[in-house]
Design an enzyme around this catalytic site. Sequence first.
Site, PDB file in Angstrom:
ATOM      1  N   HIS C  55      30.029  65.223  -7.003  1.00  0.00           N
ATOM      2  CA  HIS C  55      30.586  66.226  -6.032  1.00  0.00           C
ATOM      3  C   HIS C  55      29.952  67.737  -6.121  1.00  0.00           C
ATOM      4  O   HIS C  55      29.498  67.914  -7.568  1.00  0.00           O
ATOM      5  CB  HIS C  55      32.035  66.272  -6.191  1.00  0.00           C
ATOM      6  CG  HIS C  55      32.846  65.123  -6.015  1.00  0.00           C
ATOM      7  ND1 HIS C  55      33.163  64.303  -6.936  1.00  0.00           N
ATOM      8  CD2 HIS C  55      33.399  64.774  -4.918  1.00  0.00           C
ATOM      9  CE1 HIS C  55      33.929  63.217  -6.511  1.00  0.00           C
ATOM     10  NE2 HIS C  55      34.136  63.565  -5.479  1.00  0.00           N
ATOM     11  N   ASP C  58      31.815  69.473  -9.199  1.00  0.00           N
ATOM     12  CA  ASP C  58      31.702  68.713 -10.485  1.00  0.00           C
ATOM     13  C   ASP C  58      30.565  69.687 -11.252  1.00  0.00           C
ATOM     14  O   ASP C  58      30.635  69.623 -12.546  1.00  0.00           O
ATOM     15  CB  ASP C  58      31.133  67.140 -10.391  1.00  0.00           C
ATOM     16  CG  ASP C  58      32.285  66.306  -9.662  1.00  0.00           C
ATOM     17  OD1 ASP C  58      33.293  66.755  -9.500  1.00  0.00           O
ATOM     18  OD2 ASP C  58      31.720  65.095  -9.121  1.00  0.00           O
ATOM     19  N   MET C  89      23.263  59.430  -6.081  1.00  0.00           N
ATOM     20  CA  MET C  89      24.221  59.803  -4.897  1.00  0.00           C
ATOM     21  C   MET C  89      24.862  61.006  -4.925  1.00  0.00           C
ATOM     22  O   MET C  89      25.036  61.421  -6.223  1.00  0.00           O
ATOM     23  CB  MET C  89      25.246  58.798  -4.886  1.00  0.00           C
ATOM     24  CG  MET C  89      26.490  58.716  -3.818  1.00  0.00           C
ATOM     25  SD  MET C  89      27.910  59.750  -4.704  1.00  0.00           S
ATOM     26  CE  MET C  89      28.884  58.460  -5.004  1.00  0.00           C
ATOM     27  N   GLU C 182      33.431  56.277   2.726  1.00  0.00           N
ATOM     28  CA  GLU C 182      34.261  55.693   1.785  1.00  0.00           C
ATOM     29  C   GLU C 182      35.782  55.738   2.155  1.00  0.00           C
ATOM     30  O   GLU C 182      36.438  56.715   2.655  1.00  0.00           O
ATOM     31  CB  GLU C 182      34.332  56.465   0.472  1.00  0.00           C
ATOM     32  CG  GLU C 182      35.158  55.767  -0.661  1.00  0.00           C
ATOM     33  CD  GLU C 182      34.999  56.394  -1.952  1.00  0.00           C
ATOM     34  OE1 GLU C 182      33.869  56.862  -2.047  1.00  0.00           O
ATOM     35  OE2 GLU C 182      35.808  56.417  -2.790  1.00  0.00           O
ATOM     36  N   LYS C 184      40.137  55.005   2.080  1.00  0.00           N
ATOM     37  CA  LYS C 184      41.089  54.949   1.193  1.00  0.00           C
ATOM     38  C   LYS C 184      42.392  54.887   2.249  1.00  0.00           C
ATOM     39  O   LYS C 184      42.573  55.669   3.096  1.00  0.00           O
ATOM     40  CB  LYS C 184      41.228  55.951   0.163  1.00  0.00           C
ATOM     41  CG  LYS C 184      42.359  55.889  -0.876  1.00  0.00           C
ATOM     42  CD  LYS C 184      42.040  56.930  -2.023  1.00  0.00           C
ATOM     43  CE  LYS C 184      43.107  56.820  -2.888  1.00  0.00           C
ATOM     44  NZ  LYS C 184      43.199  57.962  -3.968  1.00  0.00           N
ATOM     45  N   GLU C 218      35.256  50.681  -1.975  1.00  0.00           N
ATOM     46  CA  GLU C 218      35.658  51.002  -3.600  1.00  0.00           C
ATOM     47  C   GLU C 218      36.733  49.969  -3.822  1.00  0.00           C
ATOM     48  O   GLU C 218      37.720  49.680  -3.094  1.00  0.00           O
ATOM     49  CB  GLU C 218      36.187  52.454  -3.661  1.00  0.00           C
ATOM     50  CG  GLU C 218      36.717  52.481  -5.009  1.00  0.00           C
ATOM     51  CD  GLU C 218      37.511  53.992  -5.531  1.00  0.00           C
ATOM     52  OE1 GLU C 218      36.676  54.936  -5.159  1.00  0.00           O
ATOM     53  OE2 GLU C 218      38.245  53.998  -6.204  1.00  0.00           O
ATOM     54  N   HIS C 221      40.308  51.130  -3.688  1.00  0.00           N
ATOM     55  CA  HIS C 221      41.007  51.592  -2.474  1.00  0.00           C
ATOM     56  C   HIS C 221      41.407  50.330  -1.721  1.00  0.00           C
ATOM     57  O   HIS C 221      42.386  50.710  -0.892  1.00  0.00           O
ATOM     58  CB  HIS C 221      39.953  52.509  -1.909  1.00  0.00           C
ATOM     59  CG  HIS C 221      39.941  53.916  -2.553  1.00  0.00           C
ATOM     60  ND1 HIS C 221      38.906  54.883  -2.042  1.00  0.00           N
ATOM     61  CD2 HIS C 221      40.259  54.310  -3.648  1.00  0.00           C
ATOM     62  CE1 HIS C 221      38.897  55.864  -2.812  1.00  0.00           C
ATOM     63  NE2 HIS C 221      39.705  55.540  -3.816  1.00  0.00           N
ATOM     64  N   ASP C 246      31.625  51.267  -4.882  1.00  0.00           N
ATOM     65  CA  ASP C 246      32.250  52.018  -5.964  1.00  0.00           C
ATOM     66  C   ASP C 246      32.968  50.778  -6.585  1.00  0.00           C
ATOM     67  O   ASP C 246      34.029  50.158  -6.253  1.00  0.00           O
ATOM     68  CB  ASP C 246      33.144  53.040  -5.376  1.00  0.00           C
ATOM     69  CG  ASP C 246      32.726  54.422  -5.286  1.00  0.00           C
ATOM     70  OD1 ASP C 246      31.269  54.422  -5.332  1.00  0.00           O
ATOM     71  OD2 ASP C 246      33.410  55.256  -4.878  1.00  0.00           O
ATOM     72  N   ASP C 256      46.579  54.820  -7.095  1.00  0.00           N
ATOM     73  CA  ASP C 256      45.124  54.774  -7.229  1.00  0.00           C
ATOM     74  C   ASP C 256      45.000  54.848  -8.687  1.00  0.00           C
ATOM     75  O   ASP C 256      45.140  55.856  -9.402  1.00  0.00           O
ATOM     76  CB  ASP C 256      44.501  56.118  -6.597  1.00  0.00           C
ATOM     77  CG  ASP C 256      42.978  55.985  -6.725  1.00  0.00           C
ATOM     78  OD1 ASP C 256      42.353  54.779  -6.921  1.00  0.00           O
ATOM     79  OD2 ASP C 256      42.272  56.903  -6.457  1.00  0.00           O
ATOM     80  N   ASP C 258      42.145  53.274 -10.717  1.00  0.00           N
ATOM     81  CA  ASP C 258      40.899  53.628 -10.964  1.00  0.00           C
ATOM     82  C   ASP C 258      40.606  53.235 -12.373  1.00  0.00           C
ATOM     83  O   ASP C 258      39.776  53.690 -13.228  1.00  0.00           O
ATOM     84  CB  ASP C 258      40.193  55.171 -11.007  1.00  0.00           C
ATOM     85  CG  ASP C 258      39.892  55.826  -9.717  1.00  0.00           C
ATOM     86  OD1 ASP C 258      39.808  54.983  -8.770  1.00  0.00           O
ATOM     87  OD2 ASP C 258      39.955  56.851  -9.596  1.00  0.00           O
ATOM     88  N   ASP C 288      33.330  54.015 -10.026  1.00  0.00           N
ATOM     89  CA  ASP C 288      34.283  55.207  -9.794  1.00  0.00           C
ATOM     90  C   ASP C 288      35.554  54.933 -10.617  1.00  0.00           C
ATOM     91  O   ASP C 288      36.532  54.649  -9.885  1.00  0.00           O
ATOM     92  CB  ASP C 288      34.074  55.348  -8.400  1.00  0.00           C
ATOM     93  CG  ASP C 288      35.035  56.762  -8.022  1.00  0.00           C
ATOM     94  OD1 ASP C 288      35.286  57.349  -8.978  1.00  0.00           O
ATOM     95  OD2 ASP C 288      35.258  56.732  -6.893  1.00  0.00           O
TER      96      ASP C 288
END
Lengths: 387, 387, 387, 387
Positions: C55, C58, C89, C182, C184, C218, C221, C246, C256, C258, C288
Amino acid sequence: MDTFKPVPEDRFTFGLWTVGNVGRDPFGEPTRPHIPPTEIVRRLSGLGAYGVNLHDNDLVPIDASFNEKNVIVSDFKQALNDHGLCVPMATTNLFTDPVFKDGAFTSNDAAIRAYALQKTMRAIDLGVDLGAQIYVFWGGREGAEVDASKNPLDALRWFRDSLNFLTEYVKDNNYKLKFALEAKPNEPRGDIYLPSTGAMLGFISTLQDSDMVGVNPEVAHEQMTGLNFHHAVAQAWDADKLFHIDLNDQKPGRFDQDLRFGSENIKSSFFLVKLLEEVGYRGPLHFDAHCYRTEDTEGVWDFAAGCMRTYLILKEKSRQFSEDPEIQDLLTVLRQDSPSRNFPAKYSPSTASSLLENPLDRTALSKLNLSYERLDQLTVELLLGIR
Amino acid sequence: MDTFKPVPEDRFTFGLWTVGNVGRDPFGEPTRPHIPPTEIVRRLSGLGAYGVNLHDNDLVPIDASFNEKNVIVSDFKQALNDHGLCVPMATTNLFTDPVFKDGAFTSNDAAIRAYALQKTMRAIDLGVDLGAQIYVFWGGREGAEVDASKNPLDALRWFRDSLNFLTEYVKDNNYKLKFALEAKPNEPRGDIYLPSTGAMLGFISTLQDSDMVGVNPEVAHEQMTGLNFHHAVAQAWDADKLFHIDLNDQKPGRFDQDLRFGSENIKSSFFLVKLLEEVGYRGPLHFDAHCYRTEDTEGVWDFAAGCMRTYLILKEKSRQFSEDPEIQDLLTVLRQDSPSRNFPAKYSPSTASSLLENPLDRTALSKLNLSYERLDQLTVELLLGIR
Amino acid sequence: MDTFKPVPEDRFTFGLWTVGNVGRDPFGEPTRPHIPPTEIVRRLSGLGAYGVNLHDNDLVPIDASFNEKNVIVSDFKQALNDHGLCVPMATTNLFTDPVFKDGAFTSNDAAIRAYALQKTMRAIDLGVDLGAQIYVFWGGREGAEVDASKNPLDALRWFRDSLNFLTEYVKDNNYKLKFALEAKPNEPRGDIYLPSTGAMLGFISTLQDSDMVGVNPEVAHEQMTGLNFHHAVAQAWDADKLFHIDLNDQKPGRFDQDLRFGSENIKSSFFLVKLLEEVGYRGPLHFDAHCYRTEDTEGVWDFAAGCMRTYLILKEKSRQFSEDPEIQDLLTVLRQDSPSRNFPAKYSPSTASSLLENPLDRTALSKLNLSYERLDQLTVELLLGIR
Amino acid sequence: MDTFKPVPEDRFTFGLWTVGNVGRDPFGEPTRPHIPPTEIVRRLSGLGAYGVNLHDNDLVPIDASFNEKNVIVSDFKQALNDHGLCVPMATTNLFTDPVFKDGAFTSNDAAIRAYALQKTMRAIDLGVDLGAQIYVFWGGREGAEVDASKNPLDALRWFRDSLNFLTEYVKDNNYKLKFALEAKPNEPRGDIYLPSTGAMLGFISTLQDSDMVGVNPEVAHEQMTGLNFHHAVAQAWDADKLFHIDLNDQKPGRFDQDLRFGSENIKSSFFLVKLLEEVGYRGPLHFDAHCYRTEDTEGVWDFAAGCMRTYLILKEKSRQFSEDPEIQDLLTVLRQDSPSRNFPAKYSPSTASSLLENPLDRTALSKLNLSYERLDQLTVELLLGIR
């Protein structure tokens, strides 16, 4: 005159951590400022609340010095006194600090278990000092993502050892304090041990001083897994273990939402209020909810007022239900409970043999009309204000 | 030699209703023919099973005459004898007949409750006659869609009255029989009372002869709500209440699937087997599953063989886990349980005050490396046969 | 030689935010220190990864000055160059800052929508500068808790307007960039708009430059709501819209998680890998996921290595599946696809009337034996390393 | 005068299979007798319904002879005529017969796919003959428990081939008929392909005659996975694909309940009705629900009346919402949509560069007070009839 205006006699309570929630979430930073505990006391009092509850560290930071703590507690007591609020319940924060990352009472590390015990003893002292008569245990970190890491039998044993130690501590200090265990299925851990109110009730029966220990069911925690909360509360009441209750709301099958009471599941909130009022539950009605992250500080007080107001509206609906002649007629017909219906009052060899010989006609019995569609429709219309 | 070939000593059992399932579902007609109970006995024996379990009406139709019943039971006993199978568990069908449409022991109608009691007494007699030592209660109809229709407190009281009556009946007849209560959250009712193994454990502590009553946890029933089954079984074992177990598989959050054991959740099935083997559970290992509706009769026996074979494979994986040096080293490091870690052995005023004064360093304690990613990865690789 | 050692040709990527996750959760403070992006690049390279994704924030803090940004980006490019990693990406953080508390592209406030657009344009510039060819849109705040507050038709329209604007921006700048949406279902919002990969595919067909826009499914998700991820990915591939993926893991019906790829649902992870390998997906394989909160920094690299290793193990299992003679024989029998089976190749009045007149025998057709229990058991045994 | 009494202009419809449901479930036998279709027509007409919908085999048994069919259809048309009811929608039963045990259009067996196509062509002919203008496809068997058995890419291709064939058939016959695809996530299959309304919208864009094909969203099917139904319907409307709708109710995360409309989720039912009324949806309002199994035949008509009555009550609530000054004031403040808010009307190089240079102040923008707690509380009170 507003019939839905709360007064202290309604026994509504909030947590410092609930109205004080700053709107941080896993993907975002706080959206509201911290509200000082004394200000929370003042505003809750103005809204008609009865009390305010707290974790040790909601009031006293984990790294406060002895003197800092004394000042904070003294100011807080003054605010309680000034505004006529009490602290009916206290609890321990055993989840925020990284030391609890793999559990508190169920950590693999005995030193961390010892620290959790020590922290809880001190927090019990604080709670009692503030007047609390109920002490809640929410084991949010007592769980696992990696089941290879820990035997759940060890975890249960460690948790029991700690609770047994703490009931002794309370008795030894002549505290008037009952414990209320609060279940949650997951979050923050992948799976939390003793994940439902029912599981807690089962666990309590294995404790040393089980009379001192009951449950604190929470709407959202039970609904996260789609369990019927009203049924869980009934089981707790049936077992004489409903020591406290956490009211809020939640969509099933997702993260812990802690929504405003009655904001999501109107019908099930109604059955909950109806049960609490009908059985005569007299403990605190605690709202363990928090305001949407979209709100500023004023929204927090709208939120708090809304929780209480919706409870009172549903309480009035419950009264209407009990006096609605059409509904009550349907219920009277349903209830076939006379001795002529052949259910034996008590076991004896003769009631058993009478029953075995009784030519009960299952086909005839299956024909009774139950009118549940009609009953449910009337309930929905009552809730919608059409009756 | 095939190391994963079942033998009776493995204590694997099936229900007449499981291998006998004809593949009907809510949207479709049967896809397989009925298999006679005596044929089921023959085939299960050939596969290495230990026993076969039944509801009263799996064997004897609800409207069979006295003579018809005698012939059926006699033929079935002959088949058991011929093929060396036993009947370790029996139960009552309190759900198929329309009379139970609003519950059996929790019907609003006392006459239906009486009929349920009578039917169960007769079914207990049948079960004992066939040698059963465990009697299961699954209250599939004990619930509600319309909470307005029934007070859950009445339902709990009625269910308790029935169980108390039945434990008296068993004692009065000198039957060697224990009861095992089986929970399910929903389906066929919108919500079923006492919806989890934990809730059943809580309820048992309110019964008159609670020593005679334990639980029969079922994988699918607990996983329907996403609860961790292995944790629920651990709680039952911890409470000395694991009297029976129903093995199958299930995707969370959907209809009751009763899939072949180990076919869906490989990892959680492994932890279940590991727990059962490590604690030394010696009761029957019952597969309460059924074959996909896509299969014909031969598929049924593939299904039954698969359930047992997967259990044995996971049992072997459990043994490997306990002997894997890298895994065991990680676990040894994790377990910090020496007295030097300061957890008090037992409460006393002095252990309490020592603990309160102990300068435990929460920052240092939070630094311990747990290596759970590594541990979990090794577990997954062991399951995948890579270690 | 280790057959499961990743190399850049495997196209494995991680996000700065995934391996950089500090272990904060809704109930607890960080348990790990921040890892500088350049250090992440170094370590990922050492583990055999192909790229690193990000991102905007980030890498570059939201309030960095122009000069600060230049230094950061320059250092990061140097690290990429030094360690042979690329940035396939990039994406925008439209969720952390309080300005997005009620949505970014779907905020009721047009100025906030404008700010989201501006921030995304700048982040696209940054992504392109770093070499990204795929730009992901995850609308984590595009949703609602209060459906009274916003018409979902407005939200869809606003989101479409923004995407149409941004595809124009990309074309106008001659960027070689595709968009991947994406989905969710919820968290952080109570409900997020366009909650599944399928919904995103439907939405894409309403966009102006729909050829430039695909999806980024993902695992977690889709599994949060219990949907079959492998089926969702197949639909995306079928529609020629699988632009990115993802990978991680998740228990259904909860927050969530992950989790490390393949750590929870071994079987469904296998079918996913099998699909990706069989269709010849050549995009990045992005993890992810994030490391358990119990781990320190070294645990992070165990976690990253585990994600890649499990993928490679499952890829090998997929190869075995395709070469297993018993499995392949079962599949050959199943597939009844010859012209003699009467499915018309193409519509015409005559193929239609032929079909209408064809005396197909549904009873005979229902008898075909499918052997799915056997097929599934063989699959499970292959996964368990027993074949 | 009763303001909530339905009239045909309200466009309420029921299925023969809904009011005709006999109360069978996976664990129990029917509790109600079959109601002849002509009797259903008479009773629905008396209750104020507009139409009645059907699967081919709801009216004509799968094994009826040509003459039997003619008599049945003729009698049914007479009843429709006598009672002023129409048949707006028809569909095919591709799930009850064992031939469909592994799918219809997605069976591995091309002959079964051919049979499904043939059966649908005949059922389309029947539907058109009865006046239907909407043809629904619910692929309840189009799924899998064993993902090893079938490539989902094949399944999607086969389903598309069938739909493309059938749109040609409809055009070739000059039928005025649109198709509406109905999604469901699972049950009766472990997983059903294209499990959500969103997925269906994505799939439609891959069809040959996609203009003829829309969706038939069902409340219960979307809520089974906890998805927000009102959002899904909005997406369908946004895409101009809302051809039909199935109204009922459902608790999330469990078996398909098909509850009376509005009986469970009062708030989300309200937002659905509000959306349908505000956008001006003019298609049929079909209740795809069934009566509790506890009811006898009279309960069925209570159920049907309740569905319609609750819709009309919620429609009135929707009107109140739009005229409530306090609510509307809050909404007006929320909606910050003027050009001065800087959202560019349309992309151009100059609007893009203006936006990039615009010094939007995210901190100031984050301060706007949204009053969502207040708005939601007012909505709840409006629903409860307190405003």
